[in-house]
Design a protein around this motif. Structure first.
Motif, PDB file in Angstrom:
ATOM      1  N   VAL A  47       0.860  -1.187   0.000  1.00  0.00           N
ATOM      2  CA  VAL A  47       0.000   0.000   0.000  1.00  0.00           C
ATOM      3  C   VAL A  47       0.893   1.232   0.000  1.00  0.00           C
ATOM      4  CG1 VAL A  47      -1.819   1.259   1.220  1.00  0.00           C
ATOM      5  CG2 VAL A  47      -1.680  -1.223   1.419  1.00  0.00           C
ATOM      6  N   GLU A  48       0.639   2.155  -0.953  1.00  0.00           N
ATOM      7  CA  GLU A  48       1.430   3.400  -0.960  1.00  0.00           C
ATOM      8  C   GLU A  48       0.654   4.498  -1.665  1.00  0.00           C
ATOM      9  OE1 GLU A  48       5.095   2.621  -3.239  1.00  0.00           O
ATOM     10  OE2 GLU A  48       4.026   0.904  -4.027  1.00  0.00           O
ATOM     11  N   ASP A  49       0.501   5.602  -1.011  1.00  0.00           N
ATOM     12  CA  ASP A  49      -0.023   6.815  -1.620  1.00  0.00           C
ATOM     13  C   ASP A  49      -1.228   6.576  -2.542  1.00  0.00           C
ATOM     14  OD1 ASP A  49       0.077   9.469  -1.655  1.00  0.00           O
ATOM     15  OD2 ASP A  49       1.795   9.691  -2.984  1.00  0.00           O
ATOM     16  N   GLY A  50      -2.257   5.910  -2.025  1.00  0.00           N
ATOM     17  CA  GLY A  50      -3.483   5.704  -2.797  1.00  0.00           C
ATOM     18  C   GLY A  50      -3.480   4.456  -3.655  1.00  0.00           C
ATOM     19  N   LEU A  51      -2.318   3.834  -3.819  1.00  0.00           N
ATOM     20  CA  LEU A  51      -2.209   2.666  -4.699  1.00  0.00           C
ATOM     21  C   LEU A  51      -2.015   1.403  -3.865  1.00  0.00           C
ATOM     22  CD1 LEU A  51      -1.813   1.504  -7.573  1.00  0.00           C
ATOM     23  CD2 LEU A  51       0.603   2.071  -7.353  1.00  0.00           C
ATOM     24  N   THR A  52      -2.833   0.364  -4.161  1.00  0.00           N
ATOM     25  CA  THR A  52      -2.691  -0.910  -3.471  1.00  0.00           C
ATOM     26  C   THR A  52      -2.403  -1.988  -4.505  1.00  0.00           C
ATOM     27  OG1 THR A  52      -4.283  -0.218  -1.815  1.00  0.00           O
ATOM     28  CG2 THR A  52      -3.898  -2.575  -1.986  1.00  0.00           C
ATOM     29  N   GLN A  53      -1.387  -2.785  -4.272  1.00  0.00           N
ATOM     30  CA  GLN A  53      -1.085  -3.888  -5.195  1.00  0.00           C
ATOM     31  C   GLN A  53      -0.856  -5.167  -4.395  1.00  0.00           C
ATOM     32  OE1 GLN A  53       1.457  -3.017  -8.799  1.00  0.00           O
ATOM     33  NE2 GLN A  53       2.284  -1.450  -7.443  1.00  0.00           N
ATOM     34  N   GLU A  54      -1.347  -6.283  -4.958  1.00  0.00           N
ATOM     35  CA  GLU A  54      -1.005  -7.608  -4.438  1.00  0.00           C
ATOM     36  C   GLU A  54       0.063  -8.144  -5.390  1.00  0.00           C
ATOM     37  OE1 GLU A  54      -2.549  -8.723  -1.802  1.00  0.00           O
ATOM     38  OE2 GLU A  54      -4.266  -7.356  -1.757  1.00  0.00           O
ATOM     39  N   VAL A  55       1.241  -8.443  -4.886  1.00  0.00           N
ATOM     40  CA  VAL A  55       2.298  -8.916  -5.787  1.00  0.00           C
ATOM     41  C   VAL A  55       2.827 -10.265  -5.310  1.00  0.00           C
ATOM     42  CG1 VAL A  55       2.987  -6.565  -6.437  1.00  0.00           C
ATOM     43  CG2 VAL A  55       4.185  -7.726  -4.567  1.00  0.00           C
ATOM     44  N   LEU A  56       3.384 -11.003  -6.265  1.00  0.00           N
ATOM     45  CA  LEU A  56       4.012 -12.286  -5.948  1.00  0.00           C
ATOM     46  C   LEU A  56       5.522 -12.144  -6.090  1.00  0.00           C
ATOM     47  CD1 LEU A  56       1.694 -14.782  -7.864  1.00  0.00           C
ATOM     48  CD2 LEU A  56       1.640 -14.192  -5.443  1.00  0.00           C
TER      49      LEU A  56
ATOM     50  N   ASP B 288      23.473 -22.897 -10.094  1.00  0.00           N
ATOM     51  CA  ASP B 288      24.683 -22.904  -9.256  1.00  0.00           C
ATOM     52  C   ASP B 288      24.379 -23.165  -7.779  1.00  0.00           C
ATOM     53  OD1 ASP B 288      23.479 -20.611  -8.393  1.00  0.00           O
ATOM     54  OD2 ASP B 288      25.084 -19.244  -9.002  1.00  0.00           O
ATOM     55  N   GLY B 289      23.146 -23.525  -7.465  1.00  0.00           N
ATOM     56  CA  GLY B 289      22.810 -23.880  -6.084  1.00  0.00           C
ATOM     57  C   GLY B 289      22.272 -22.707  -5.267  1.00  0.00           C
ATOM     58  N   THR B 290      22.401 -21.470  -5.800  1.00  0.00           N
ATOM     59  CA  THR B 290      21.816 -20.314  -5.109  1.00  0.00           C
ATOM     60  C   THR B 290      20.324 -20.230  -5.465  1.00  0.00           C
ATOM     61  OG1 THR B 290      22.357 -18.825  -6.929  1.00  0.00           O
ATOM     62  CG2 THR B 290      23.988 -19.028  -5.147  1.00  0.00           C
ATOM     63  N   HIS B 291      19.620 -19.290  -4.831  1.00  0.00           N
ATOM     64  CA  HIS B 291      18.204 -19.058  -5.153  1.00  0.00           C
ATOM     65  C   HIS B 291      18.018 -17.614  -5.613  1.00  0.00           C
ATOM     66  CE1 HIS B 291      17.357 -22.909  -3.307  1.00  0.00           C
ATOM     67  NE2 HIS B 291      16.096 -22.814  -3.724  1.00  0.00           N
ATOM     68  N   LEU B 292      17.081 -17.426  -6.547  1.00  0.00           N
ATOM     69  CA  LEU B 292      16.734 -16.092  -7.046  1.00  0.00           C
ATOM     70  C   LEU B 292      15.409 -15.671  -6.418  1.00  0.00           C
ATOM     71  CD1 LEU B 292      17.209 -13.778  -9.125  1.00  0.00           C
ATOM     72  CD2 LEU B 292      15.846 -15.138 -10.744  1.00  0.00           C
ATOM     73  N   VAL B 293      15.447 -14.525  -5.752  1.00  0.00           N
ATOM     74  CA  VAL B 293      14.224 -13.922  -5.199  1.00  0.00           C
ATOM     75  C   VAL B 293      13.844 -12.814  -6.166  1.00  0.00           C
ATOM     76  CG1 VAL B 293      13.260 -12.665  -3.225  1.00  0.00           C
ATOM     77  CG2 VAL B 293      15.065 -14.375  -2.869  1.00  0.00           C
ATOM     78  N   ARG B 294      12.676 -12.904  -6.800  1.00  0.00           N
ATOM     79  CA  ARG B 294      12.381 -11.899  -7.830  1.00  0.00           C
ATOM     80  C   ARG B 294      10.886 -11.632  -7.931  1.00  0.00           C
ATOM     81  NH1 ARG B 294      14.469 -12.851 -13.842  1.00  0.00           N
ATOM     82  NH2 ARG B 294      12.702 -14.257 -13.887  1.00  0.00           N
ATOM     83  N   LEU B 295      10.559 -10.360  -8.157  1.00  0.00           N
ATOM     84  CA  LEU B 295       9.166  -9.970  -8.389  1.00  0.00           C
ATOM     85  C   LEU B 295       8.639 -10.716  -9.609  1.00  0.00           C
ATOM     86  CD1 LEU B 295       6.834  -7.940  -7.750  1.00  0.00           C
ATOM     87  CD2 LEU B 295       7.842  -6.468  -9.506  1.00  0.00           C
TER      88      LEU B 295
ATOM     89  N   VAL C  40       6.900  -1.803  -3.916  1.00  0.00           N
ATOM     90  CA  VAL C  40       7.082  -3.140  -4.491  1.00  0.00           C
ATOM     91  C   VAL C  40       8.538  -3.589  -4.322  1.00  0.00           C
ATOM     92  CG1 VAL C  40       7.105  -4.364  -6.696  1.00  0.00           C
ATOM     93  CG2 VAL C  40       5.096  -3.032  -6.028  1.00  0.00           C
ATOM     94  N   LYS C  41       9.473  -2.655  -4.495  1.00  0.00           N
ATOM     95  CA  LYS C  41      10.881  -3.001  -4.235  1.00  0.00           C
ATOM     96  C   LYS C  41      11.048  -3.396  -2.767  1.00  0.00           C
ATOM     97  CE  LYS C  41      12.753   0.012  -7.787  1.00  0.00           C
ATOM     98  NZ  LYS C  41      13.541   1.193  -8.113  1.00  0.00           N
ATOM     99  N   ALA C  42      10.324  -2.668  -1.899  1.00  0.00           N
ATOM    100  CA  ALA C  42      10.412  -2.988  -0.459  1.00  0.00           C
ATOM    101  C   ALA C  42       9.840  -4.378  -0.176  1.00  0.00           C
ATOM    102  CB  ALA C  42       9.669  -1.921   0.349  1.00  0.00           C
ATOM    103  N   ALA C  43       8.849  -4.812  -0.987  1.00  0.00           N
ATOM    104  CA  ALA C  43       8.287  -6.157  -0.777  1.00  0.00           C
ATOM    105  C   ALA C  43       9.341  -7.218  -1.110  1.00  0.00           C
ATOM    106  CB  ALA C  43       7.050  -6.341  -1.656  1.00  0.00           C
ATOM    107  N   VAL C  44      10.114  -6.993  -2.183  1.00  0.00           N
ATOM    108  CA  VAL C  44      11.178  -7.947  -2.536  1.00  0.00           C
ATOM    109  C   VAL C  44      12.244  -7.942  -1.428  1.00  0.00           C
ATOM    110  CG1 VAL C  44      12.934  -8.530  -4.257  1.00  0.00           C
ATOM    111  CG2 VAL C  44      10.689  -7.679  -4.992  1.00  0.00           C
ATOM    112  N   ALA C  45      12.537  -6.730  -0.924  1.00  0.00           N
ATOM    113  CA  ALA C  45      13.507  -6.630   0.181  1.00  0.00           C
ATOM    114  C   ALA C  45      12.974  -7.342   1.432  1.00  0.00           C
ATOM    115  CB  ALA C  45      13.795  -5.158   0.482  1.00  0.00           C
ATOM    116  N   ALA C  46      11.656  -7.236   1.662  1.00  0.00           N
ATOM    117  CA  ALA C  46      11.080  -7.853   2.868  1.00  0.00           C
ATOM    118  C   ALA C  46      11.162  -9.379   2.780  1.00  0.00           C
ATOM    119  CB  ALA C  46       9.627  -7.401   3.036  1.00  0.00           C
ATOM    120  N   VAL C  47      10.921  -9.934   1.579  1.00  0.00           N
ATOM    121  CA  VAL C  47      11.025 -11.390   1.412  1.00  0.00           C
ATOM    122  C   VAL C  47      12.484 -11.817   1.627  1.00  0.00           C
ATOM    123  CG1 VAL C  47      10.778 -13.307  -0.226  1.00  0.00           C
ATOM    124  CG2 VAL C  47       9.037 -11.494  -0.148  1.00  0.00           C
TER     125      VAL C  47
END
Ligand code: SAM
Length: 324
Positions: A265-274, A282-289, A301-308
Motif C-alpha cells: 500500500v502506498e499513496d493511494g495505490l494498493t497492489q497484491e504482488v508475488l 549454481d545452487g543459489t536461489h533467485l528472489v524476484r518480483l 514493491v521493491k520494499a516487498a522484494v527486500a522484505a522477502v
C-alpha cells in the motif's frame, strides 16, 4: 479498451494510447459509473475527443465498456484505479483539455470529508495535468459537497471557479436521473487553473521487458531450509511512503521453490504482488518480483522484494547480491 495500470507508461502519451487520433482534445472522466455521460457528451463535438475514464468499480467498468462499444467510440480508454493515482502517475503534465466529475461520492457523514475527491491537493494535481485553457467540470446534487469543493478550490490557490449550467449529458447519467426523479436540482461549476503548477510524477515503472532490471536478490539458503509455517510480516517505511505486508508463502510444485504473496500500500495505490524464490543451477536461489498480475514497480514493491529477502535472511539465508 480497458487498460490495466501495469500496461500504462509513467507518464503515458496520447500517441501511445490513441495511435489513430493523437491530435484530438483529451478528456478525463472520473467516476464514470455505468458510462452514460460520454456517449451523450461525445456527440456534441464534430469529432469525439480522446476519452480516458477512471473508476473504482469493476462492474461499472464492464457496463461502461459495453456502452462505449455500442456507440462506436473506439478512441476511449477505461481503467480501474483511484483517480488521483491515474492523474499523478499516468497523465502527463499539461496533457488534458478537460476533467469531468459527475455526482462524486459525497461522503456526507461528519469526519468523512477526508475521503472526498475534490480537496485542495487534488485541485493542485488536476491543475498540473490540464493544458493552459483547460478546465474541470463538476456537477453534483449535493449542496454541502458543492460548497466544500468550491472552498477547497479556492484554498488550493490555483483554481478559479465559475458557476454555470451543466453540459446536457451530465443531466442524463444514472445518478442525475435518480436525483431528478426525486425532484432535486443540481449544482455545476467550472474550475480553471490560474497558475502554472508542477506536481511531479511518482516513481512508478512498468514491469520491464528486460528482466535483469526486475527487483531481485540472489542468496544461498541453508541446506536445512524447509519452512512449514509462516507468520504474517508487516513493514512500514519510516517516512510513511509505503506499507508492505507479507501475507503468505506457498511451495511451488513445478519449480521446486516458493512464492511469497505481498500486499503493498502506498499513496493511494494498493497492489497484491508475488515474489518468487526459485533455485538456480549454481545452487543459489533467485528472489524476484513475478510478472503475474501485471505489477507496477514502485518503491513499495521493491520494499516487498527486500522484505522477502530479509525474511529469508532471518531463516539463515546468505545474500550474494541485491538488485532492488
Ligand atoms: C455517485 S457515483 C456517480 C456515477 C456517475 N458519474 C453518475 O453520475 O451516474 C460515484 C462514482 O465514482 C466512483 N469513484 C469514487 N471514488 C473514486 C475515485 N477515487 N476514483 C475513481 N472513481 C471513483 C465510484 O465507484 C462511483 O461509481
Amino acid at each position: 479498451m480497458i487498460v490495466r495500470l501495469g500496461d500504462f507508461r509513467f507518464p503515458d502519451t496520447p500517441d501511445r494510447l490513441y495511435p489513430r487520433t493523437p491530435q484530438r482534445p483529451w478528456v478525463l472522466e472520473i467516476g464514470f459509473g455505468d458510462g452514460r455521460f460520454w456517449p451523450h457528451h461525445a456527440r456534441s463535438f464534430p469529432e469525439a475527443p480522446n476519452y480516458l475514464g477512471v473508476e473504482l468499480s469493476g462492474v461499472s467498468l464492464l457496463k461502461a465498456q459495453r456502452r462505449l462499444n455500442a456507440a462506436g467510440l473506439d478512441n476511449a480508454v477505461l481503467t480501474k484505479l483511484p483517480a488521483d493515482v491515474l492523474l499523478r502517475e499516468v497523465v502527463p503534465a499539461g496533457g488534458l483539455d478537460r476533467i469531468v466529475v459527475n455526482f462524486p461520492d459525497p461522503w456526507p457523514k461528519a469526519g468523512h470529508t477526508d475521503h472526498r475527491l475534490l480537496r485542495a491537493p487534488f485541485f493542485r494535481l488536476a491543475a498540473s495535468r490540464l493544458k493552459p485553457g483547460g478546465d474541470l467540470l463538476l456537477t453534483t446534487d449535493h449542496d454541502e459537497y458543492f460548497d466544500f469543493a468550491v472552498a477547497e478550490a479556492h484554498a488550493s490557490g490555483v483554481m478559479a471557479v465559475q458557476t454555470a449550467e451543466p453540459p446536457a449529458a451530465a443531466l442524463e447519467t444514472k445518478y442525475a436521473l435518480k436525483w431528478r426523479d426525486l425532484g432535486l436540482g443540481v449544482h455545476h461549476a467550472r474550475f480553471t487553473p490560474t497558475a502554472a503548477v508542477t506536481v511531479p510524477h511518482g516513481a512508478a515503472q512498468p514491469y520491464p521487458e528486460d528482466e535483469s532490471t526486475v527487483p531481485h536478490a540472489v542468496l544461498t539458503l541453508p541446506a536445512t531450509f524447509a519452512p512449514t509455517d509462516f507468520d504474517k510480516v508487516t513493514q512500514r517505511d519510516p517516512g510513511g511512503a509505503w506499507t508492505v505486508i507479507l501475507l503468505d508463502l506457498y511451495g511451488s510444485l513445478r519449480r521446486d521453490g516458493w512464492v511469497a504473496l505481498a500486499h503493498v500500500v502506498e499513496d493511494g495505490l494498493t497492489q497484491e504482488v508475488l515474489v518468487g524464490i526459485t533455485p538456480r543451477e549454481d545452487g543459489t536461489h533467485l528472489v524476484r518480483l513475478a510478472k503475474f498480475g501485471g505489477p507496477v514497480i514502485t518503491p513499495g514493491v521493491k520494499a516487498a522484494v527486500a522484505a522477502v529477502t530479509g525474511w529469508l535472511e532471518g531463516h539463515g539465508a546468505v545474500v550474494r547480491h541485491r538488485g532492488y
